[in-house]
Structures are given as structure tokens and as C-alpha cells.
Design an enzyme around this catalytic site. Structure first.
Site, PDB file in Angstrom:
ATOM      1  N   SER A  56       0.851  -1.191   0.000  1.00  0.00           N
ATOM      2  CA  SER A  56       0.000   0.000   0.000  1.00  0.00           C
ATOM      3  C   SER A  56       0.886   1.241   0.000  1.00  0.00           C
ATOM      4  O   SER A  56       2.109   1.169   0.076  1.00  0.00           O
ATOM      5  CB  SER A  56      -0.920  -0.018   1.217  1.00  0.00           C
ATOM      6  OG  SER A  56      -1.816  -1.104   1.144  1.00  0.00           O
ATOM      7  N   ASP A 111       6.835  -9.265  -4.273  1.00  0.00           N
ATOM      8  CA  ASP A 111       5.599  -9.470  -5.024  1.00  0.00           C
ATOM      9  C   ASP A 111       5.693 -10.718  -5.897  1.00  0.00           C
ATOM     10  O   ASP A 111       4.750 -11.523  -5.967  1.00  0.00           O
ATOM     11  CB  ASP A 111       5.306  -8.251  -5.892  1.00  0.00           C
ATOM     12  CG  ASP A 111       4.883  -7.035  -5.073  1.00  0.00           C
ATOM     13  OD1 ASP A 111       4.583  -7.205  -3.882  1.00  0.00           O
ATOM     14  OD2 ASP A 111       4.864  -5.929  -5.629  1.00  0.00           O
ATOM     15  N   HIS A 220       9.134   3.445  -4.164  1.00  0.00           N
ATOM     16  CA  HIS A 220       9.301   3.249  -2.728  1.00  0.00           C
ATOM     17  C   HIS A 220      10.452   4.093  -2.192  1.00  0.00           C
ATOM     18  O   HIS A 220      10.874   3.908  -1.054  1.00  0.00           O
ATOM     19  CB  HIS A 220       9.588   1.775  -2.415  1.00  0.00           C
ATOM     20  CG  HIS A 220       8.613   0.830  -3.020  1.00  0.00           C
ATOM     21  ND1 HIS A 220       8.881   0.124  -4.181  1.00  0.00           N
ATOM     22  CD2 HIS A 220       7.351   0.485  -2.656  1.00  0.00           C
ATOM     23  CE1 HIS A 220       7.835  -0.619  -4.487  1.00  0.00           C
ATOM     24  NE2 HIS A 220       6.899  -0.426  -3.583  1.00  0.00           N
ATOM     25  N   ASP A 400       0.716  36.215  -3.148  1.00  0.00           N
ATOM     26  CA  ASP A 400       0.838  36.446  -4.593  1.00  0.00           C
ATOM     27  C   ASP A 400       0.982  37.918  -4.965  1.00  0.00           C
ATOM     28  O   ASP A 400       1.068  38.256  -6.146  1.00  0.00           O
ATOM     29  CB  ASP A 400      -0.371  35.862  -5.326  1.00  0.00           C
ATOM     30  CG  ASP A 400      -1.672  36.610  -5.021  1.00  0.00           C
ATOM     31  OD1 ASP A 400      -1.714  37.354  -4.018  1.00  0.00           O
ATOM     32  OD2 ASP A 400      -2.648  36.419  -5.767  1.00  0.00           O
ATOM     33  N   SER A 442      -6.217  42.674  -6.913  1.00  0.00           N
ATOM     34  CA  SER A 442      -5.512  43.906  -7.277  1.00  0.00           C
ATOM     35  C   SER A 442      -5.885  44.389  -8.669  1.00  0.00           C
ATOM     36  O   SER A 442      -6.032  45.594  -8.905  1.00  0.00           O
ATOM     37  CB  SER A 442      -4.000  43.689  -7.192  1.00  0.00           C
ATOM     38  OG  SER A 442      -3.603  43.380  -5.884  1.00  0.00           O
ATOM     39  N   GLY A 483     -15.090  47.293  -3.577  1.00  0.00           N
ATOM     40  CA  GLY A 483     -14.728  46.293  -2.572  1.00  0.00           C
ATOM     41  C   GLY A 483     -15.459  46.404  -1.262  1.00  0.00           C
ATOM     42  O   GLY A 483     -15.421  45.476  -0.453  1.00  0.00           O
ATOM     43  N   ASP A 553      -0.127  46.276   5.903  1.00  0.00           N
ATOM     44  CA  ASP A 553      -0.866  45.679   4.792  1.00  0.00           C
ATOM     45  C   ASP A 553      -0.091  45.845   3.489  1.00  0.00           C
ATOM     46  O   ASP A 553       0.363  46.962   3.164  1.00  0.00           O
ATOM     47  CB  ASP A 553      -2.236  46.338   4.675  1.00  0.00           C
ATOM     48  CG  ASP A 553      -3.003  45.834   3.469  1.00  0.00           C
ATOM     49  OD1 ASP A 553      -3.423  44.667   3.479  1.00  0.00           O
ATOM     50  OD2 ASP A 553      -3.143  46.610   2.500  1.00  0.00           O
TER      51      ASP A 553
END
Length: 573
Positions: A56, A111, A220, A400, A442, A483, A553
Site C-alpha cells: 500500500s 511481489d 518506494h 501572490d 488587485s 470592494g 498591509d
């Protein structure tokens, strides 16, 4: 390491129960960690069972591919550990009838041993069983023979084709032959950007430095063929494809299926870029991509990275790939979109010029040499402060802002000089440019503000300082209307509004324009500084509440930045 688990020892069982809960056609087989199709016909009426599995941690493989038209059962070992023989045998007994079972096994020793022994035990009680080994990893092709290589993501294509062949009623020998042929015409190569972390482990099994990637990494965490510096997606796709194409001896004119697979922690954005570059690379070579899929099909827990698989196609394989399946993790027919560009509708005659900027009549030669240097100064100031804007926005937003202002700067520099012959035309052109260049909030704010200011100046062929002040006032009002924020809410208005007030007050007091603008710049800077102590009430920062305090800000700092950049050009002549 933080994980959403209850106990590391229970992750596989609890995962399987969660998968089955939302897949009505799948059930958990008794106490075994096996997912099996529900509602199979009586054994004599069953078609060939197609069974796969392994450790798994590779989800959605293998349980996600259980369903009519794909796997009959998936045998799930502990994380990165081969399942025991008895679990494989239980899956064969639960899903196979007289027509037998095909076991699809990735080429790992554990396996092969456990699936192989289970096959012998099943044969001993009269159940026909065939085994197909998948060794599609081409990364070590210069060091090992094909039969010694690992099985990785291309195995999913073997599941799909073998499952479709079984569903249409092919006999066991035919299904096995089809699956072996697919495995022989299949190649995969991957790259890891970092390691992965097992449930219960404190840290990843290995780490790659920031300037390292591992080419040919196994699923793995096994070492690849080369550790190298990070490459652009285009070069990386080219490197992976070159190895696969060489191994399969693919020639121009041949057809392939293309599978771009994420290793567990790779965003869809990055996988899509790899798909784009891989398709273009194959197209340049004259290799036709007939089917393609992008996503996470066989992962390595939370490993960042991807693999690319190519399968040589013919009509028969395409038909089997296109066949229906109820397996929940198969994304469906991988039809290609060969024409991805849609041309915009012809707007005809409108207020917008061909470049999207509003058309403005008249103008003079005086304004362009005055406006162009000022605009360029703003652009350069934004570029110089990109890192600062990013840092501030990361603390209270999504980080951003720096990138947005960089795009804004390049858009400002690209405004054609012919658009700068009137003040109102220049602002309109600038608004249109920023509308297209800046994503997020913006862009609309600045575009709306500039368009409103443009309309305010439109009645003045040669606007004076008071006209410019009125335009600034209308721009601030437009931002408020759009806004819903107001001064004191910790937004760009906390720099812009005091700047407008200071500029108007200076002019009303009879100050020279340059001095009034200097006061505006000072007020904007102080306003931006004050936002560090404000609780945000608008925008994304408002989600943080009091936690946003401590740094100013970002939007307000941007306003203070461009106002200051304009200072040498205000009142100078």
C-alpha cells in the site's frame, strides 16, 4: 510527521474500509486486506479474473482499479510491503472460476514470490492461473536487463487493457498474451523532487537538497539513475521521454498512449505543464499521441514528483483502453484535444481598440514625454520591491502580491506610447493593461480606479493639479464602491485616502504642487505604517483577524511605493 491516521498499524485496513464505503461495487474480503468486486456471477459463469496488488501507499493503486472492466480484486500489503501469499490466494479463490485468473505483478522480489506461490497453490486445486510481470521502468536500462527492472506507473495501463480483454470474454491464455504484449511495449521513467514519509515515521526516509532532484526514482524511494539540479518542466519532460523513446525504439509515425502520473504530492498544475511539454515533444518527433491522461494513478505516499509512461498503440489496444469500466479511479477515455486554442469573438467596432485599451480621440505631443518617464518609474519601483510585497502578503494573505505587482510593472512598461497623448487616455490604457495583467483582487481594483479617474479627467484637455486631485478622489471612491472597504479596514485605502486628503489640503492651502504631493507621499507612508496595528475588516486578511497585526498591509505599502515613485515628476515643470 503529521498524518491523518488513527494508528500506523491500522492504516491499510482502515483505508480499505474507507474506499469500499464510497464504492458500492467493491467489498473488503473478510479479514484479508483485499478489495474484491461484489456481485460476481456464480463461478462457472465468471470471465477471467484479473488480479493485481502489492504494497500500500501507492493509492489510488491498486484498490481504485477494482471494478467491471478492470481488476477483479486488489491485494494490498502493508505500506511498501508485499502482501502475504494467503491474501493473494484468498483473492484468487474469491474472484476466479473455471476460466481462471491472471495475476499482474510489478517486478519486485517480494511481489513475485508471494504472487507466484499463491498461483502455484491455486493451480494445485484446479484454478488456472497465469502471471504477467510488469517491468516498465526504463531508468536503469543501461545497467540492468529488462527482466530485472522495476514495475511502476505504466502497470495501470496493463490493468486497463487486460481487464477490458477479460470483460469481453477472452480466454485466459489470450488475456495473458495481450497483457504481456502491452508490458513489452510499455516504458516509464520518473523523477522525485524529495522523499516520502511512511505513517508512524518521524521524518521522510530521505531528503533531497533544494538544488537536487532524483531522476529515475522508484515508487518506494529507491535510488534512481542520477541526482542532478532541478530542471525546467520542458527539459525534464524531454529527458524522461528521450529515455523511454530510445528503450521502445519508437519512430516517427507511430502511435502512443501518454500517461503523466503524480507521485502523491505534485499539484495538478505541475502535472498539466508536464503533459503540455510531453505532448509537444512527441508531436515534434512525429509520434502521434492517440490517448492521454494526467493525474495521480500510482503514487509513492506524499512524494513530490512525477513519471511519464508511453505505450505503443494499435487499433486493438485503443479499443481496449476505450472500453467501459466501473473502476472508480480510472478517469475514462483519454481523448486528445488537438485544437486547444479558441479565437476570441470579433468585437466589431467598440470602445476598445485592438489591444483592449479604450480608444481616445485627439491628444497632444506634450503629454507623452511627461507621462512615459513617470509610468516607467512606477514600474521599476514595483519590480524593485517585489520581494517585500511577497513577504508582506505571505504574512496575511496568499503571498501572490509580489508576483501580481511584477506583472503590473511589465504591463505598465508595455503600454504603447501612442496611448499616452492625453492624460485621460493614458489612465484608460493603463487600466486596461492592468486589468489583463493582474489576477486576484488587485487587478479589478486598480483597473476600476484608473478607469474612474480617466472619466474624471476626460473633460480636461490640459488638466491642472486640482483636476488630478479630483481624479485621485474619484479613484479612491471607485475602490470603496467595488470592494466595500473604507479607511481603517486595513486595505490599500489606508494609504490612498490620506494621500488624497493631504494633496487636496496642500493645494487648498496654496502650497506648490510639488510640496502638496510630498505631503501626500508622507501621508501615504504613515497610513501604510499604521495598518500594522489595525485589525483587518476586508479582504483575505480579515480571515486572520487579530493574527494579522504586526506587519503593514501589503496593498497599502504598494500604494505608498508608487506614489513616492511619482514624486520627482509632480510639479517639476
Amino acid at each position: 510527521m503529521k498524518k491523518l491516521v488513527n494508528s500506523p498499524s491500522l492504516v491499510v485496513r482502515e483505508m480499505l474500509e474507507g474506499i469500499a464505503r464510497t464504492a458500492p461495487h467493491v467489498g473488503v474480503l473478510g479479514d484479508e486486506n483485499v478489495l474484491v468486486r461484489k456481485g460476481l456471477p456464480a463461478p462457472p459463469q465468471r470471465s477471467v479474473a484479473v488480479i493485481s496488488g502489492g504494497g500500500s501507499g501507492h493509492e489510488p493503486a491498486h484498490g481504485g482499479y477494482v471494478g467491471q472492466g478492470m481488476l477483479s480484486a486488489a491485494v494490498c500489503g502493508e505500506v511498501f510491503t508485499s502482501p502475504p501469499t494467503d491474501a493473494v490466494l484468498a483473492a484468487i479463490r474469491a474472484s476466479a472460476g473455471p476460466n481462471g485468473a491472471l495475476l499482474i505483478v510489478k517486478n519486485y522480489t517480494g511481489d513475485r514470490l508471494n504472487f507466484g506461490l499463491a498461483a502455484e497453490l491455486a493451480r494445485s486445486v484446479g484454478i488456472p492461473v497465469e502471471i504477467v510481470i510488469v517491468a516498465d521502468d526504463v531508468s536503469l536500462r543501461g545497467r540492468t536487463e529488462r527482466h530485472q527492472r522495476r514495475g511502476i506507473a505504466g502497470t495501470v495501463l496493463v490493468h486497463k487493457i487486460a481487464g477490458a480483454a477479460a470483460a469481453r470474454g477472452d480466454a485466459l491464455a489470450q488475456v495473458a498474451a495481450i497483457a504481456r504484449s502491452v508490458a513489452e511495449n510499455l516504458g516509464t521513467m520518473g523523477v522525485a523532487l524529495d522523499g516520502c514519509t511512511l505513517p508512524g515515521a518521524e521524518q521522510a526516509g530521505f531528503r533531497l537538497a533544494e538544488n537536487e532532484i532524483e531522476l529515475g526514482m522508484g515508487i518506494h524511494g529507491e535510488k534512481g539513475v542520477e541526482r542532478t539540479v532541478p530542471l525546467p518542466a520542458r527539459e525534464l519532460a524531454e529527458t524522461l521521454l528521450a529515455n523511454i523513446i530510445d528503450e521502445l525504439a519508437l519512430k516517427s509515425g507511430e502511435r502512443v498512449a501518454l500517461l503523466v502520473n503524480g507521485l502523491g504530492a505534485t499539484p495538478e498544475m505541475e502535472l498539466a505543464i508536464i503533459m503540455r511539454d510531453a505532448f509537444e515533444s512527441l508531436n515534434r518527433r512525429g509520434i502521434a499521441v492517440e490517448r492521454a491522461w494526467t493525474g495521480t494513478f500510482l503514487s509513492a505516499l506524499d512524494m513530490p514528483g512525477c513519471s511519464i509512461s508511453l505505450l505503443r498503440l494499435d487499433d486493438a489496444r485503443i479499443a481496449l483502453l476505450d472500453a467501459d469500466t466501473e473502476a472508480r479511479a480510472w478517469p475514462g477515455v483519454g481523448t486528445l484535444n488537438l485544437q486547444i486554442r479558441v479565437e476570441p469573438a470579433d468585437g466589431g467596432s467598440s470602445l476598445l481598440a485592438d489591444d483592449g485599451a479604450p480608444q481616445v480621440p485627439g491628444g497632444s505631443e506634450v503629454w507623452e514625454p511627461r507621462l512615459k518617464p513617470a509610468f516607467d518609474a512606477v514600474a521599476h519601483a514595483l519590480l524593485q520591491n517585489e520581494a517585500l510585497f511577497t513577504d508582506l502578503d505571505t504574512r496575511a494573505g496568499d503571498g501572490d502580491l509580489g508576483a501580481s505587482m511584477s506583472r503590473a510593472a511589465h504591463a505598465i512598461l508595455a503600454v504603447p506610447q501612442g496611448a499616452l497623448v492625453t492624460p485621460h487616455g493614458a489612465l484608460a490604457a493603463l487600466g486596461a493593461a492592468l486589468r489583463r495583467a493582474i489576477a486576484g483582487s488587485s487587478g479589478p481594483f486598480y483597473a476600476t480606479a484608473l478607469l474612474r479617474a480617466s472619466r474624471t479627467l476626460a473633460a480636461h484637455a490640459e488638466p491642472g493639479a486640482r483636476d488630478w486631485a479630483a481624479a485621485m478622489r474619484s479613484a479612491a471612491a471607485a475602490i470603496t464602491e467595488l470592494g466595500g472597504a473604507k479607511p481603517g479596514d486595513r486595505t490599500m485605502l489606508d494609504a490612498l485616502a490620506p494621500a488624497v486628503d493631504a494633496f487636496e489640503n496642500g493645494l487648498n492651502a496654496g502650497q506648490p504642487v510639488g510640496e502638496a504631493w510630498a505631503a501626500a507621499v508622507l501621508a501615504a507612508g504613515q497610513g501604510a505604517h499604521n495598518t500594522a496595528h489595525m485589525t483587518p475588516r476586508a479582504g483575505r486578511a480579515s480571515y486572520l483577524g487579530e493574527r494579522a497585526k504586526g506587519s503593514p498591509d501589503g496593498g497599502a505599502v504598494v500604494v505608498a511605493c508608487w506614489l513616492k515613485a511619482l514624486q520627482p515628476y509632480i510639479g517639476a515643470a
